[in-house]
Design a protein around this motif. Structure first.
Motif, mmCIF file in Angstrom:
data_model
loop_
_atom_site.group_PDB
_atom_site.id
_atom_site.type_symbol
_atom_site.label_atom_id
_atom_site.label_comp_id
_atom_site.label_asym_id
_atom_site.label_seq_id
_atom_site.Cartn_x
_atom_site.Cartn_y
_atom_site.Cartn_z
ATOM 1 N N MET A 86 -36.241 11.483 -50.237
ATOM 2 C CA MET A 86 -37.665 11.543 -49.912
ATOM 3 C C MET A 86 -38.464 10.797 -50.967
ATOM 4 O O MET A 86 -38.104 10.796 -52.141
ATOM 5 N N MET A 87 -39.559 10.185 -50.542
ATOM 6 C CA MET A 87 -40.330 9.368 -51.451
ATOM 7 C C MET A 87 -41.354 10.206 -52.208
ATOM 8 O O MET A 87 -42.013 11.069 -51.633
ATOM 9 N N HIS A 88 -41.473 9.924 -53.504
ATOM 10 C CA HIS A 88 -42.536 10.511 -54.311
ATOM 11 C C HIS A 88 -43.604 9.444 -54.522
ATOM 12 O O HIS A 88 -43.295 8.286 -54.825
ATOM 13 N N LEU A 89 -44.870 9.823 -54.341
ATOM 14 C CA LEU A 89 -45.959 8.891 -54.596
ATOM 15 C C LEU A 89 -46.100 8.755 -56.109
ATOM 16 O O LEU A 89 -46.400 9.722 -56.805
ATOM 17 N N GLU A 90 -45.843 7.534 -56.609
ATOM 18 C CA GLU A 90 -45.656 7.330 -58.029
ATOM 19 C C GLU A 90 -46.953 7.103 -58.792
ATOM 20 O O GLU A 90 -47.045 7.405 -59.986
ATOM 21 N N ARG A 91 -47.975 6.563 -58.118
ATOM 22 C CA ARG A 91 -49.197 6.190 -58.833
ATOM 23 C C ARG A 91 -50.305 5.916 -57.828
ATOM 24 O O ARG A 91 -50.047 5.725 -56.640
ATOM 25 N N LYS A 92 -51.541 5.866 -58.321
ATOM 26 C CA LYS A 92 -52.641 5.403 -57.486
ATOM 27 C C LYS A 92 -52.489 3.905 -57.255
ATOM 28 O O LYS A 92 -52.010 3.171 -58.123
ATOM 29 N N ALA A 93 -52.899 3.445 -56.085
ATOM 30 C CA ALA A 93 -52.808 2.025 -55.771
ATOM 31 C C ALA A 93 -53.735 1.230 -56.688
ATOM 32 O O ALA A 93 -54.803 1.704 -57.093
ATOM 33 N N SER A 94 -53.317 0.026 -57.001
ATOM 34 C CA SER A 94 -54.126 -0.863 -57.826
ATOM 35 C C SER A 94 -55.259 -1.455 -57.005
ATOM 36 O O SER A 94 -55.276 -1.374 -55.769
ATOM 37 N N ALA A 95 -56.204 -2.085 -57.687
ATOM 38 C CA ALA A 95 -57.325 -2.727 -57.003
ATOM 39 C C ALA A 95 -56.827 -3.818 -56.053
ATOM 40 O O ALA A 95 -57.351 -3.977 -54.951
ATOM 41 N N SER A 96 -55.805 -4.566 -56.473
ATOM 42 C CA SER A 96 -55.269 -5.622 -55.607
ATOM 43 C C SER A 96 -54.580 -5.041 -54.379
ATOM 44 O O SER A 96 -54.641 -5.626 -53.288
ATOM 45 N N GLU A 97 -53.942 -3.877 -54.523
ATOM 46 C CA GLU A 97 -53.295 -3.230 -53.378
ATOM 47 C C GLU A 97 -54.337 -2.693 -52.398
ATOM 48 O O GLU A 97 -54.148 -2.772 -51.177
ATOM 49 N N VAL A 98 -55.423 -2.131 -52.927
ATOM 50 C CA VAL A 98 -56.527 -1.686 -52.062
ATOM 51 C C VAL A 98 -57.081 -2.868 -51.289
ATOM 52 O O VAL A 98 -57.317 -2.787 -50.074
ATOM 53 N N GLU A 99 -57.277 -3.987 -51.971
ATOM 54 C CA GLU A 99 -57.810 -5.178 -51.312
ATOM 55 C C GLU A 99 -56.831 -5.702 -50.259
ATOM 56 O O GLU A 99 -57.245 -6.114 -49.164
ATOM 57 N N GLN A 100 -55.546 -5.684 -50.564
ATOM 58 C CA GLN A 100 -54.533 -6.120 -49.602
ATOM 59 C C GLN A 100 -54.600 -5.284 -48.332
ATOM 60 O O GLN A 100 -54.535 -5.817 -47.214
ATOM 61 N N LEU A 101 -54.733 -3.973 -48.487
ATOM 62 C CA LEU A 101 -54.803 -3.093 -47.322
ATOM 63 C C LEU A 101 -56.089 -3.327 -46.542
ATOM 64 O O LEU A 101 -56.078 -3.362 -45.300
ATOM 65 N N CYS A 102 -57.193 -3.508 -47.228
ATOM 66 C CA CYS A 102 -58.461 -3.748 -46.542
ATOM 67 C C CYS A 102 -58.426 -5.058 -45.761
ATOM 68 O O CYS A 102 -59.006 -5.153 -44.673
ATOM 69 N N GLN A 103 -57.755 -6.060 -46.291
ATOM 70 C CA GLN A 103 -57.606 -7.314 -45.564
ATOM 71 C C GLN A 103 -56.794 -7.107 -44.285
ATOM 72 O O GLN A 103 -57.073 -7.734 -43.256
ATOM 73 N N LEU A 104 -55.813 -6.215 -44.347
ATOM 74 C CA LEU A 104 -55.061 -5.864 -43.145
ATOM 75 C C LEU A 104 -55.965 -5.163 -42.138
ATOM 76 O O LEU A 104 -55.963 -5.496 -40.940
ATOM 77 N N PHE A 105 -56.775 -4.215 -42.598
ATOM 78 C CA PHE A 105 -57.702 -3.517 -41.715
ATOM 79 C C PHE A 105 -58.753 -4.465 -41.132
ATOM 80 O O PHE A 105 -59.207 -4.286 -40.006
ATOM 81 N N ASP A 106 -59.143 -5.483 -41.914
ATOM 82 C CA ASP A 106 -60.166 -6.432 -41.457
ATOM 83 C C ASP A 106 -59.736 -7.190 -40.206
ATOM 84 O O ASP A 106 -60.579 -7.715 -39.480
ATOM 85 N N ARG A 107 -58.434 -7.251 -39.957
ATOM 86 C CA ARG A 107 -57.958 -7.907 -38.738
ATOM 87 C C ARG A 107 -58.393 -7.132 -37.490
ATOM 88 O O ARG A 107 -58.495 -7.706 -36.405
ATOM 89 N N PHE A 108 -58.628 -5.849 -37.657
ATOM 90 C CA PHE A 108 -59.026 -5.005 -36.539
ATOM 91 C C PHE A 108 -60.545 -4.877 -36.437
ATOM 92 O O PHE A 108 -61.111 -4.946 -35.350
ATOM 93 N N HIS A 109 -61.178 -4.653 -37.577
ATOM 94 C CA HIS A 109 -62.643 -4.550 -37.632
ATOM 95 C C HIS A 109 -63.041 -4.650 -39.091
ATOM 96 O O HIS A 109 -62.380 -4.103 -39.968
ATOM 97 N N LYS A 110 -64.114 -5.357 -39.344
ATOM 98 C CA LYS A 110 -64.518 -5.633 -40.721
ATOM 99 C C LYS A 110 -64.780 -4.344 -41.493
ATOM 100 O O LYS A 110 -65.587 -3.503 -41.079
#
Length: 205
Positions: free
Chosen positions: A1-25
């Motif tokens: 089972m996976m343990h969440l190791e750390r809070k996401a970095s600013a670049s990881e947050v931005e990467q995810l938001c760019q993925l979400f932006d494909r659906f709606h800004k």
């Protein structure tokens, strides 16, 4: 089972938001919320993200690697889906209803994942109402993918199953071990090998 190791970095947050932006800004509010509530973790090949009988408390986005979902019938594993980078993963009924799942989710490669909890996702919907549009469009996409999978499993001829698989999941054909593709299609590994050989010969004529 996976343990969440750390809070996401600013670049990881931005990467995810760019993925979400494909659906709606998405806007500043989503980025601010995720910066405090998005976590990162990893799995080694063969590790389980989730096992049958447990509750899916988080929804995940794959940064790298491959995961498969499967259920067990006696001694047999039945692969129900396979997914790769930049796609969203959860035992969806368990996540939405917060009940135990019958599904298992396993890493087929080493994986890097981003995760947000059910509680935090619900809070995001409330704090940034426009994010509900993202949620709706993602749900529509994955319902469509589930429909495609149901078409594949209901076909009788192995050739037709594999043809539809290539049409929708061609990017997996040479990446995933053949036994998992065969399980996903509901055919024997030997049958898949024969169908693939026939398809290769047909492409050369």
């Amino acid at each position: 089972m996976m343990h969440l190791e750390r809070k996401a970095s600013a670049s990881e947050v931005e990467q995810l938001c760019q993925l979400f932006d494909r659906f709606h800004k998405t806007g500043k509010g989503v980025r601010q919320f995720l910066s405090g509530h998005l976590y990162a973790g990893s799995l080694r090949r063969g590790d389980f993200l989730l096992t049958s009988g447990t509750r899916c408390t988080h929804i995940y986005v794959i940064k790298s690697g491959v995961l498969r979902g499967f259920i067990r019938e006696g001694e047999k594993d039945i692969t129900t889906w396979i997914t790769v980078e930049n796609e969203i993963v959860a035992a969806i009924s368990s996540f939405i209803l917060q009940v135990p799942t019958i599904e298992n989710i396993q890493a087929l490669e080493d994986c890097e994942l981003l995760a947000i909890s059910h509680e935090d996702l619900e809070a995001l919907y409330l704090s940034v109402p426009t994010f509900n549009i993202v949620g709706r469009k993602i749900t529509e996409l994955y319902y469509t993918l589930a429909e495609n999978r149901s078409f594949i499993t209901r076909m009788q001829k192995a050739e037709n199953k594999y043809d539809l698989f290539l049409r929708h999941y061609g990017h997996l054909a040479n990446r995933i071990p053949q036994k998992y593709i065969a399980s996903f299609l509901g055919i024997a590994t030997e049958t898949l090998s024969r169908v693939r050989q026939k398809a290769r010969k047909g492409s050369k004529t």
